[in-house]
Scaffold this motif. Structure first.
Motif, PDB file in Angstrom:
ATOM      1  N   CYS A  35     -30.239  30.372   8.702  1.00  0.00           N
ATOM      2  CA  CYS A  35     -31.430  29.514   8.694  1.00  0.00           C
ATOM      3  C   CYS A  35     -31.181  28.267   7.859  1.00  0.00           C
ATOM      4  N   ILE A  39     -35.208  38.168   0.269  1.00  0.00           N
ATOM      5  CA  ILE A  39     -35.040  38.058   1.716  1.00  0.00           C
ATOM      6  C   ILE A  39     -35.350  36.628   2.157  1.00  0.00           C
ATOM      7  N   CYS A  40     -34.778  36.240   3.286  1.00  0.00           N
ATOM      8  CA  CYS A  40     -35.023  34.913   3.842  1.00  0.00           C
ATOM      9  C   CYS A  40     -36.466  34.839   4.325  1.00  0.00           C
ATOM     10  N   CYS A  60     -36.450  41.921  -2.594  1.00  0.00           N
ATOM     11  CA  CYS A  60     -35.708  42.364  -1.409  1.00  0.00           C
ATOM     12  C   CYS A  60     -36.342  43.564  -0.703  1.00  0.00           C
ATOM     13  N   CYS A 119     -36.118  34.319   8.568  1.00  0.00           N
ATOM     14  CA  CYS A 119     -35.636  35.359   9.493  1.00  0.00           C
ATOM     15  C   CYS A 119     -35.738  36.777   8.946  1.00  0.00           C
ATOM     16  N   THR A 158     -27.063  41.078   0.941  1.00  0.00           N
ATOM     17  CA  THR A 158     -25.985  41.599   1.793  1.00  0.00           C
ATOM     18  C   THR A 158     -25.232  40.487   2.497  1.00  0.00           C
ATOM     19  N   ASP A 204     -25.470  35.846   3.599  1.00  0.00           N
ATOM     20  CA  ASP A 204     -26.303  34.681   3.899  1.00  0.00           C
ATOM     21  C   ASP A 204     -26.751  34.710   5.348  1.00  0.00           C
ATOM     22  N   CYS A 205     -27.871  34.058   5.606  1.00  0.00           N
ATOM     23  CA  CYS A 205     -28.367  33.936   6.976  1.00  0.00           C
ATOM     24  C   CYS A 205     -28.012  32.545   7.500  1.00  0.00           C
ATOM     25  N   GLN A 212     -33.652  38.207   6.781  1.00  0.00           N
ATOM     26  CA  GLN A 212     -32.339  38.720   6.384  1.00  0.00           C
ATOM     27  C   GLN A 212     -32.332  38.997   4.882  1.00  0.00           C
ATOM     28  N   GLU A 213     -31.817  40.167   4.490  1.00  0.00           N
ATOM     29  CA  GLU A 213     -31.687  40.444   3.065  1.00  0.00           C
ATOM     30  C   GLU A 213     -30.508  39.636   2.535  1.00  0.00           C
TER      31      GLU A 213
END
Length: 183
Positions: A161, A146-147, A72, A150, A156, A158-159, A152-153
């Motif tokens: 994607c 991370i994703c 992360c 995108c 924290t 979900d994203c 995104q962590e």
């Protein structure tokens, strides 16, 4: 760089004599890991024993090292504690270690070397802590990272994607499945 020198004068002339070691020292984190500008405390604790021909240290080296999670990318503190048993041999008076090697390492004797009545633990501490560091540091086993699309962590939340990581060898089957869904 550090002040991890301990005088062996109290046990210099008594074979089997022991000297307790309990020393805290502040060092830059870059002493152990690259890229960190923080200062950390290292604790050296154990016993230094006069064996007659050398001095043997037996104890632990402890530090809390700031590192970055490989999943992360968050910075976290990694507690490191390692047991150490090493020998220190006295160099004959007037002899100096070669310029191109580390000052305290006697490669032929497979031991650290020192001159006079002061043993320098800097190389021992650094070597043991560096070797105790994991190759990849992870803040917790549950870290989701991370994703890849995108950034995104995922710890924290979900994203949005879509994970369409399809093996190219199965791409035709995926297309066939999509066609079957349409019918």
């Amino acid at each position: 760089m550090t002040d991890l020198k301990i005088s062996v004068a109290p046990i210099l002339h008594e074979r089997g004599a022991k000297l307790p070691v309990d020393q805290w020292i502040k060092v830059p984190a870059s002493f152990i890991v690259d890229g960190s500008e923080e200062t950390i405390e290292v604790h050296l604790a154990g016993t230094l024993t006069n064996t007659g021909n050398s001095f043997v240290f037996s104890g632990t080296v402890t530090a809390e090292v700031p590192v970055q999670c490989h999943r992360c990318l968050r910075t976290f503190v990694l507690p490191v504690q390692v047991n150490a048993v090493e020998e220190f041999r006295r160099r004959p008076p007037g002899t100096e270690p070669p310029e191109d090697t580390e000052d305290a390492v006697d490669k032929e004797a497979d031991a650290y070397s020192f001159a006079g009545t002061t043993v320098d633990f800097e190389h021992l501490v650094r070597e043991y802590l560096v070797l105790a560091m994991p190759i990849k540091t992870v803040c917790s086993p549950e870290c989701r990272g991370i994703c890849r699309q995108c950034g995104q962590e995922l710890n924290t939340g979900d994203c949005q994607c879509q994970d369409e990581d399809i093996d190219p060898r199965f791409a035709m089957l995926s297309e066939l499945l999509d066609k079957m869904k349409d019918k």
